[in-house]
Design a protein around this motif. Structure first.
Motif, PDB file in Angstrom:
ATOM      1  N   LEU A  16       0.832  -1.211   0.000  1.00 12.08           N
ATOM      2  CA  LEU A  16       0.000   0.000   0.000  1.00 12.08           C
ATOM      3  C   LEU A  16       0.861   1.253   0.000  1.00 12.08           C
ATOM      4  CD1 LEU A  16      -2.636  -1.126   2.647  1.00 12.08           C
ATOM      5  CD2 LEU A  16      -2.804  -1.284   0.155  1.00 12.08           C
ATOM      6  N   ASP A  17       0.332   2.323  -0.605  1.00  9.46           N
ATOM      7  CA  ASP A  17       1.057   3.594  -0.666  1.00  9.46           C
ATOM      8  C   ASP A  17       0.642   4.551   0.450  1.00  9.46           C
ATOM      9  OD1 ASP A  17       2.387   2.759  -3.000  1.00  9.46           O
ATOM     10  OD2 ASP A  17       0.790   3.543  -4.266  1.00  9.46           O
ATOM     11  N   THR A  18      -0.647   4.796   0.558  1.00  5.83           N
ATOM     12  CA  THR A  18      -1.119   5.804   1.506  1.00  5.83           C
ATOM     13  C   THR A  18      -2.475   5.425   2.096  1.00  5.83           C
ATOM     14  OG1 THR A  18      -2.270   7.056  -0.201  1.00  5.83           O
ATOM     15  CG2 THR A  18      -0.009   7.715   0.264  1.00  5.83           C
ATOM     16  N   VAL A  19      -2.799   6.089   3.195  1.00  2.80           N
ATOM     17  CA  VAL A  19      -4.140   6.031   3.777  1.00  2.80           C
ATOM     18  C   VAL A  19      -4.848   7.302   3.343  1.00  2.80           C
ATOM     19  CG1 VAL A  19      -5.479   6.038   5.924  1.00  2.80           C
ATOM     20  CG2 VAL A  19      -3.366   4.687   5.772  1.00  2.80           C
ATOM     21  N   LEU A  20      -5.939   7.150   2.609  1.00  5.93           N
ATOM     22  CA  LEU A  20      -6.725   8.320   2.187  1.00  5.93           C
ATOM     23  C   LEU A  20      -7.611   8.825   3.310  1.00  5.93           C
ATOM     24  CD1 LEU A  20      -7.977   7.436  -1.412  1.00  5.93           C
ATOM     25  CD2 LEU A  20      -6.184   9.046  -0.759  1.00  5.93           C
ATOM     26  N   SER A  21      -8.263   7.891   4.013  1.00  7.54           N
ATOM     27  CA  SER A  21      -9.147   8.261   5.118  1.00  7.54           C
ATOM     28  C   SER A  21      -9.340   7.050   6.025  1.00  7.54           C
ATOM     29  CB  SER A  21     -10.506   8.737   4.591  1.00  7.54           C
ATOM     30  OG  SER A  21     -11.183   7.687   3.930  1.00  7.54           O
ATOM     31  N   TRP A  22      -9.741   7.348   7.257  1.00  8.37           N
ATOM     32  CA  TRP A  22     -10.051   6.269   8.178  1.00  8.37           C
ATOM     33  C   TRP A  22     -10.867   6.810   9.336  1.00  8.37           C
ATOM     34  CZ3 TRP A  22      -8.516   5.586  13.329  1.00  8.37           C
ATOM     35  CH2 TRP A  22      -7.621   6.545  13.814  1.00  8.37           C
ATOM     36  N   GLU A  24     -13.068   4.832  13.088  1.00  9.54           N
ATOM     37  CA  GLU A  24     -13.086   3.630  13.934  1.00  9.54           C
ATOM     38  C   GLU A  24     -13.577   2.382  13.196  1.00  9.54           C
ATOM     39  OE1 GLU A  24     -12.299   3.049  17.308  1.00  9.54           O
ATOM     40  OE2 GLU A  24     -11.299   4.993  17.253  1.00  9.54           O
ATOM     41  N   GLN A  25     -14.365   2.557  12.143  1.00 16.33           N
ATOM     42  CA  GLN A  25     -14.989   1.429  11.461  1.00 16.33           C
ATOM     43  C   GLN A  25     -14.391   1.085  10.100  1.00 16.33           C
ATOM     44  OE1 GLN A  25     -17.356  -0.602  12.847  1.00 16.33           O
ATOM     45  NE2 GLN A  25     -16.811   0.594  14.641  1.00 16.33           N
ATOM     46  N   GLU A  26     -13.663   2.024   9.483  1.00 13.16           N
ATOM     47  CA  GLU A  26     -13.260   1.817   8.094  1.00 13.16           C
ATOM     48  C   GLU A  26     -11.956   2.523   7.772  1.00 13.16           C
ATOM     49  OE1 GLU A  26     -15.649   1.935   3.940  1.00 13.16           O
ATOM     50  OE2 GLU A  26     -15.792   3.769   5.117  1.00 13.16           O
ATOM     51  N   ILE A  27     -11.261   1.976   6.771  1.00 10.06           N
ATOM     52  CA  ILE A  27     -10.063   2.609   6.243  1.00 10.06           C
ATOM     53  C   ILE A  27     -10.107   2.534   4.718  1.00 10.06           C
ATOM     54  CG2 ILE A  27      -8.667   0.494   6.322  1.00 10.06           C
ATOM     55  CD1 ILE A  27      -6.277   2.348   7.178  1.00 10.06           C
ATOM     56  N   VAL A  28      -9.564   3.558   4.074  1.00 13.55           N
ATOM     57  CA  VAL A  28      -9.447   3.581   2.616  1.00 13.55           C
ATOM     58  C   VAL A  28      -7.994   3.895   2.282  1.00 13.55           C
ATOM     59  CG1 VAL A  28     -10.230   4.628   0.458  1.00 13.55           C
ATOM     60  CG2 VAL A  28     -11.835   4.401   2.393  1.00 13.55           C
ATOM     61  N   CYS A  29      -7.361   3.006   1.512  1.00 13.35           N
ATOM     62  CA  CYS A  29      -5.939   3.143   1.159  1.00 13.35           C
ATOM     63  C   CYS A  29      -5.780   3.134  -0.364  1.00 13.35           C
ATOM     64  CB  CYS A  29      -5.143   1.979   1.734  1.00 13.35           C
ATOM     65  SG  CYS A  29      -5.240   1.808   3.520  1.00 13.35           S
ATOM     66  N   THR A  30      -4.605   3.571  -0.811  1.00 11.68           N
ATOM     67  CA  THR A  30      -4.276   3.507  -2.237  1.00 11.68           C
ATOM     68  C   THR A  30      -3.062   2.610  -2.431  1.00 11.68           C
ATOM     69  OG1 THR A  30      -2.767   5.392  -2.167  1.00 11.68           O
ATOM     70  CG2 THR A  30      -5.100   5.866  -2.628  1.00 11.68           C
ATOM     71  N   ALA A  31      -2.938   2.095  -3.656  1.00  9.20           N
ATOM     72  CA  ALA A  31      -1.783   1.265  -3.992  1.00  9.20           C
ATOM     73  C   ALA A  31      -1.488   1.369  -5.482  1.00  9.20           C
ATOM     74  CB  ALA A  31      -2.044  -0.188  -3.617  1.00  9.20           C
ATOM     75  N   THR A  32      -0.211   1.406  -5.785  1.00  8.99           N
ATOM     76  CA  THR A  32       0.251   1.346  -7.179  1.00  8.99           C
ATOM     77  C   THR A  32       1.251   0.214  -7.377  1.00  8.99           C
ATOM     78  OG1 THR A  32       1.944   3.006  -6.679  1.00  8.99           O
ATOM     79  CG2 THR A  32      -0.129   3.812  -7.642  1.00  8.99           C
ATOM     80  N   SER A  33       1.540  -0.532  -6.327  1.00 10.00           N
ATOM     81  CA  SER A  33       2.561  -1.588  -6.396  1.00 10.00           C
ATOM     82  C   SER A  33       2.175  -2.724  -7.338  1.00 10.00           C
ATOM     83  CB  SER A  33       2.835  -2.150  -5.004  1.00 10.00           C
ATOM     84  OG  SER A  33       1.667  -2.755  -4.483  1.00 10.00           O
ATOM     85  N   HIS A  34       0.908  -2.824  -7.700  1.00  8.44           N
ATOM     86  CA  HIS A  34       0.481  -3.881  -8.634  1.00  8.44           C
ATOM     87  C   HIS A  34       1.098  -3.686 -10.015  1.00  8.44           C
ATOM     88  CE1 HIS A  34      -2.257  -0.555  -9.315  1.00  8.44           C
ATOM     89  NE2 HIS A  34      -2.651  -1.106 -10.447  1.00  8.44           N
ATOM     90  N   ARG A  35       1.568  -2.482 -10.299  1.00 10.41           N
ATOM     91  CA  ARG A  35       2.174  -2.190 -11.603  1.00 10.41           C
ATOM     92  C   ARG A  35       3.676  -2.452 -11.626  1.00 10.41           C
ATOM     93  NH1 ARG A  35      -1.237   3.325 -12.106  1.00 10.41           N
ATOM     94  NH2 ARG A  35       0.312   3.977 -10.606  1.00 10.41           N
ATOM     95  N   ARG A  36       4.273  -2.703 -10.475  1.00 12.69           N
ATOM     96  CA  ARG A  36       5.723  -2.895 -10.408  1.00 12.69           C
ATOM     97  C   ARG A  36       6.130  -4.318 -10.791  1.00 12.69           C
ATOM     98  NH1 ARG A  36       5.834  -0.813  -4.583  1.00 12.69           N
ATOM     99  NH2 ARG A  36       5.044   1.287  -4.916  1.00 12.69           N
ATOM    100  N   SER A  37       7.156  -4.419 -11.598  1.00 12.29           N
ATOM    101  CA  SER A  37       7.664  -5.742 -11.983  1.00 12.29           C
ATOM    102  C   SER A  37       8.323  -6.446 -10.793  1.00 12.29           C
ATOM    103  CB  SER A  37       8.656  -5.627 -13.136  1.00 12.29           C
ATOM    104  OG  SER A  37       9.766  -4.846 -12.743  1.00 12.29           O
ATOM    105  N   THR A  38       8.641  -5.676  -9.747  1.00  8.33           N
ATOM    106  CA  THR A  38       9.284  -6.242  -8.560  1.00  8.33           C
ATOM    107  C   THR A  38       8.290  -6.646  -7.482  1.00  8.33           C
ATOM    108  OG1 THR A  38       9.560  -4.026  -7.642  1.00  8.33           O
ATOM    109  CG2 THR A  38      11.419  -4.937  -8.915  1.00  8.33           C
ATOM    110  N   ASN A  39       6.998  -6.595  -7.769  1.00  2.25           N
ATOM    111  CA  ASN A  39       5.992  -6.978  -6.772  1.00  2.25           C
ATOM    112  C   ASN A  39       6.260  -8.418  -6.342  1.00  2.25           C
ATOM    113  OD1 ASN A  39       3.457  -8.088  -5.677  1.00  2.25           O
ATOM    114  ND2 ASN A  39       2.624  -6.080  -6.210  1.00  2.25           N
ATOM    115  N   PRO A  40       6.467  -8.662  -5.050  1.00  2.00           N
ATOM    116  CA  PRO A  40       6.851  -9.999  -4.589  1.00  2.00           C
ATOM    117  C   PRO A  40       5.747 -11.052  -4.723  1.00  2.00           C
ATOM    118  CG  PRO A  40       6.490  -8.545  -2.728  1.00  2.00           C
ATOM    119  CD  PRO A  40       6.418  -7.693  -3.956  1.00  2.00           C
ATOM    120  N   LEU A  41       4.530 -10.649  -5.021  1.00  2.00           N
ATOM    121  CA  LEU A  41       3.441 -11.612  -5.189  1.00  2.00           C
ATOM    122  C   LEU A  41       3.315 -12.106  -6.631  1.00  2.00           C
ATOM    123  CD1 LEU A  41       0.706  -9.944  -2.947  1.00  2.00           C
ATOM    124  CD2 LEU A  41       2.386 -11.687  -2.328  1.00  2.00           C
TER     125      LEU A  41
END
Length: 137
Positions: A16-22, A24-41
């Motif tokens: 994950l890159d950042t937390v946009l909002s959160w 007590e009940q919820e969190i919203v995050c962003t991610a760009t790591s799915h585009r990286r060739s080095t993603n360990p998954l």
């Protein structure tokens, strides 16, 4: 908000890159790591759509860290004990150009266990939905 210090993962495994909002009940995050060739998954076929489960799990870890910090305690390591009702709508995440939006919402808290509903979207398209159960020892 940066992910450093919120989740136990480091280096390339911090998806994950950042937390946009959160709250007590919820969190919203962003991610760009799915585009990286080095993603360990990634495997020989690329980054499979089901890997979005890990993005949801990391959002849950970040949420727990933020909630615990506001309560004045250190976050405890949680164990992922169950993944249910998962619906994946794409074969591969690495073919998606849009940033991932990862939402995790608490649907049940009981004792040392919690159930979160997760949703991962990209460019307005739902990529994955499901429920993750977490226990703290």
């Amino acid at each position: 908000m940066d992910m450093a210090g919120l989740i136990p993962h480091r280096g390339a495994m911090c998806l994950l890159d950042t937390v946009l909002s959160w709250n007590e009940q919820e969190i919203v995050c962003t991610a760009t790591s799915h585009r990286r060739s080095t993603n360990p998954l990634r495997d020989g076929a690329g980054l499979r759509g089901s890997c979005a489960i890990e993005y949801g799990a990391q959002a849950i870890a970040a949420h727990a860290g933020l909630v615990d910090a506001t309560g004045g305690s250190r976050p405890e390591a949680g164990l992922l004990v169950s993944v249910r009702d998962v619906i994946v709508s794409v074969a591969r995440l690495d073919e998606m150009d849009a940033m991932l939006i990862v939402r995790a919402r608490v649907v049940l808290k009981q004792g040392r266990g919690q159930v979160y509903e997760i949703t991962v979207t990209a460019g307005g398209e739902t990529i994955l939905t499901g429920r993750i159960s977490i226990m703290t020892p």
